[in-house]
Design an enzyme around this catalytic site. Structure first.
Site, PDB file in Angstrom:
ATOM      1  N   LYS A 136      44.580  26.585   6.630  1.00 50.47           N
ATOM      2  CA  LYS A 136      45.310  25.582   7.387  1.00 50.47           C
ATOM      3  C   LYS A 136      46.741  26.015   7.716  1.00 50.47           C
ATOM      4  CE  LYS A 136      41.814  23.284   8.015  1.00 50.47           C
ATOM      5  NZ  LYS A 136      40.976  22.737   7.051  1.00 50.47           N
TER       6      LYS A 136
ATOM      7  N   SER B  16      38.808  16.073   7.239  1.00 52.11           N
ATOM      8  CA  SER B  16      38.296  16.638   5.989  1.00 52.11           C
ATOM      9  C   SER B  16      37.489  15.594   5.227  1.00 52.11           C
ATOM     10  CB  SER B  16      39.460  17.090   5.123  1.00 52.11           C
ATOM     11  OG  SER B  16      40.368  17.787   5.916  1.00 52.11           O
TER      12      SER B  16
ATOM     13  N   CYS C  85      34.529  14.361   5.887  1.00 52.69           N
ATOM     14  CA  CYS C  85      33.863  13.353   6.732  1.00 52.69           C
ATOM     15  C   CYS C  85      32.550  13.882   7.303  1.00 52.69           C
ATOM     16  CB  CYS C  85      34.776  12.927   7.878  1.00 52.69           C
ATOM     17  SG  CYS C  85      36.159  11.921   7.336  1.00 52.69           S
TER      18      CYS C  85
ATOM     19  N   ARG D 199      35.642   8.530   9.830  1.00 47.17           N
ATOM     20  CA  ARG D 199      35.125   7.459   8.969  1.00 47.17           C
ATOM     21  C   ARG D 199      35.486   6.137   9.617  1.00 47.17           C
ATOM     22  NH1 ARG D 199      33.973   8.574   3.176  1.00 47.17           N
ATOM     23  NH2 ARG D 199      33.954  10.823   3.294  1.00 47.17           N
TER      24      ARG D 199
HETATM   25  C1  OXD Z   1      39.546  21.798   4.403  1.00 44.88           C
HETATM   26  C2  OXD Z   1      40.370  20.636   4.756  1.00 44.88           C
HETATM   27  O1  OXD Z   1      39.558  22.257   3.264  1.00 44.88           O
HETATM   28  O2  OXD Z   1      40.452  20.319   5.941  1.00 44.88           O
HETATM   29  O3  OXD Z   1      38.855  22.303   5.288  1.00 44.88           O
HETATM   30  O4  OXD Z   1      40.923  20.022   3.841  1.00 44.88           O
HETATM   31 MN    MN Z   2      39.196  21.477   7.240  1.00 48.99          MN
END
Ligand code: OXD
Ligand code: MN
Length: 631
Positions: free
Chosen positions: A232, A273, A275, A420
């Site tokens: 991320k 995340s 979902c 969600r």
């Molecule tokens: C992941 C997140 O780990 O989006 O992919 O939290």
């Molecule tokens: Mn993710």
């Protein structure tokens, strides 16, 4: 020799010096030298991605105690994060912006100068007595228009090891790219560690994004979502790069879905995340390319996509042998896997919802664990964290798609957005157009917070295109970029909205089982090829009962009754009107650059709902739309 290499030489072994010298790019040497100067590691290890180096990284992760071998299964290890470091930390994640710049009110930003001073202060001397590991990564397949290079300096062998499983190697790509290659940079330090090798200074956790320097700083955290640079962290920089170059970097799965006669249609899907993104990507009988981040480009007027990663950092809670046979087999057989924040007892891994009784004691992220253990606030410590994970390379899965490394990516037939949403949207619907889908399903995506981020669960929020946590450009610009991207294509992917979390009005029961998503995607596949008709409702085209009945039988061997169809596909006018209001308010209050057409499209959706309400009332059975046109 350039001065940076010269400065680094005393910290490098002869072999590591040679490995680094082979990359003819002074910017690479400068970045490493600068960060070494700041963090003062005792040594620097250059990971060349050779089998020997990759094995060494894993060995060190175990030798230092950041990971422990799980003795019953060869190749399996476990890593624990601190009790306060069990998910992505939104509060600690900030965009550094120069004075006078605002990205969007809904984003967490900080003055760049102040932020740099603060984070540099925390990083100063953070690697004393430790080794700084340097990893080179290629995001996306090698030698392709999609490829972005990344460089991370970290003092965590666990982070470096995770990168072996999750990313394509980049060392050779850096050598090939030569002097002028540009790359994303990440500096990470786990900070002070306790005797269990867990970061202790969680109150001084910082994840700062400095897009002006293409650099991310992360300190006092080990949780992979905050520390593995190419997940991320680099994603936030890639979104910026994509925006300036006219392509899309998305929080999306990529999968192949089989239609009649073995036809395969590729889908991308954005979900916040926890979902259902990974479980969709892993549907049995279909193929998987990726479960988290995709780059999408217009190539010859067709939307083509690649998985940025080559592995999965998946949530393990509820993975069981019946519902998730594929990944279950991987997780319970020899092969390289890093578990995190599970429970270990007698050298065997356990997690919540695995379909087996859990032991009454063992070792977990809180240290020695026993049933009834309380944390410092008097709350029960669960046997394993809800956000416990596994990291595994995609090629460990038997249904990995053969096009994973295609430098041209795969052609996307459909895109789905899902959150969600317990109240409003039907389980699956098709947008009227690209613009309608981007606005009504993507930009209007509503969800509830989950355990994947630190903080309260179940809080409803807007999560634009599921990248709310990662968006590094003004939010309105992101909506605009998406609209523009599709408008330029000769062949637009069909946009769908899905909702796996719809609850029955009044009693709060989920209306669908987790397996039903497989039926929705098979229906979407047929819609992409115009092989079934659909009913037009105010919010989108929905499936006809007969088609779903057939698919439920074919895909799940289930008898799908009309009563369930009616409950699931009833258009709930009041809930949909309030949804539009919330979305409008959010954008009006937080996003100064929202494209006007977004409000226009929401207005039209509202009008359609009001007209339908006039005709049929507040809760409109899909049967009413059968009388109208089929599409
Ligand atoms: C992941 C997140 O780990 O989006 O992919 O939290
Ligand atoms: Mn993710």
């Amino acid at each position: 020799m350039n001065p940076y290499l010269e400065a680094l030489q005393p910290k490098l072994s002869h072999k590591d010096f040679q490995k680094l010298s082979a990359i003819d790019n002074p910017n690479v040497h400068e970045f490493i030298a600068k960060e070494s100067d700041l963090c003062h590691p005792e040594k620097i290890f250059i990971c060349s991605d050779s089998a020997e180096d990759i094995a060494y990284v894993r060995k060190q992760a175990i030798a230092t105690g950041e990971e422990q071998a799980i003795l019953t299964i060869p190749g399996h290890t476990v890593h624990f994060d601190g009790e306060q470091d069990q998910g992505r930390d939104r509060q600690a994640t900030k965009y550094l912006v120069p004075k006078g710049v605002t990205l969007s009110k809904a984003l967490n930003q900080k003055d760049r100068q102040e932020g740099l001073l603060e984070v540099m202060g925390l990083l100063r001397g953070s690697m004393i007595g430790k080794t700084m590991i340097v990893r080179f990564i290629a995001l996306g397949p090698a030698d392709s228009v999609f490829t972005i290079l990344g460089l991370q300096c970290t003092d965590s062998w666990y982070v470096a090891h995770s990168e072996s499983l999750l990313y394509r190697s980049g060392y050779e790509q850096f050598i090939k790219a030569g002097t002028k290659s540009s790359f994303l940079r990440v500096l990470h330090s786990a900070g002070k560690l306790n005797s269990d090798m867990v970061s202790t200074d969680f109150s001084k956790k910082c994840i700062y994004i400095d897009h002006m320097d293409n650099t991310i700083y992360s300190v006092n955290t080990q949780y992979a979502g905050n520390s593995v640079g190419f997940k991320k962290l680099a994603f936030r920089l890639a979104i910026r790069k994509a925006s300036s170059e006219g392509w899309l970097a998305e929080h999306m799965l990529l999968m192949g879905v089989f239609g009649p006669s073995g036809r395969k249609t590729y889908f991308a899907g954005a979900f916040p995340s926890a979902c259902g993104k990974t479980s969709t990507a892993m549907l049995p009988g279909e193929t998987i390319l990726g479960d988290d981040i995709a780059y999408i480009r217009d190539i010859d007027s067709i939307a083509r996509a690649v998985n940025v990663e080559s592995g999965i950092f998946g949530i393990i809670q509820d993975v069981n042998s019946r519902d998730d046979a594929l990944i279950w087999r991987v997780l319970t057989n020899p092969g390289e896997i890093i578990f995190s924040n599970i429970l270990v007892k007698d050298g065997k891994p356990y997690w919540l919802g695995m379909g087996e009784e859990l032991p009454k004691d063992g070792c977990n992220y809180s240290g020695t664990w026993y049933e009834g253990k309380k944390d410092e606030n008097g709350n029960d410590v669960p046997a394993a964290n809800k956000n416990a994970r596994y990291a595994v390379a995609l090629n460990a899965l038997e249904n990995v798609d053969p096009e994973l490394d295609n430098p041209n990516g795969v052609e996307i037939g459909g895109i789905m957005y899902g959150g969600r949403d317990v109240k409003a949207y039907v389980p699956v619907q098709q947008s009227f157009s690209w613009d309608h889908g981007i606005v009504a399903y993507g930009a209007s995506l509503e969800t509830e917070t989950t355990f994947a981020t630190i903080g309260k669960e179940g809080v409803p929020e807007i999560n634009m295109m599921s990248i709310q946590d990662f968006i590094s450009i003004p939010m309105g610009k992101n909506v605009h970029n998406n609209l523009e991207f599709g408008r330029k294509l000769k062949k637009q992917p069909i946009v769908f909205g899905v909702n796996y979390f719809l609850k029955e009005v009044g009693n709060g029961k989920y209306l669908n089982s987790p397996q039903d998503k497989h039926v929705w995607i098979k229906w979407m596949e047929l819609r992409v090829h115009n092989e079934v008709t659909a009913l037009k409702t105010p919010t989108g085209y929905i499936p006809k009962y007969e088609d779903l009945k057939k698919l439920f039988k074919q895909v799940l061997g289930k008898n799908y009754v009309k009563e369930d169809y009616i409950k699931q596909f009833t258009i709930r006018v009041p809930e949909n009107l309030s949804k539009i209001e919330r979305v409008q308010r959010f954008y009006q209050e937080n996003v100064t650059d929202t494209p006007l057409e977004m409000f226009g499209l929401l207005y039209l959706q509202r009008q359609r709902l009001l007209e339908a309400k006039e005709k049929y009332g507040d809760y409109i059975s899909p049967e009413n739309f059968e009388k109208e046109a089929e599409i």
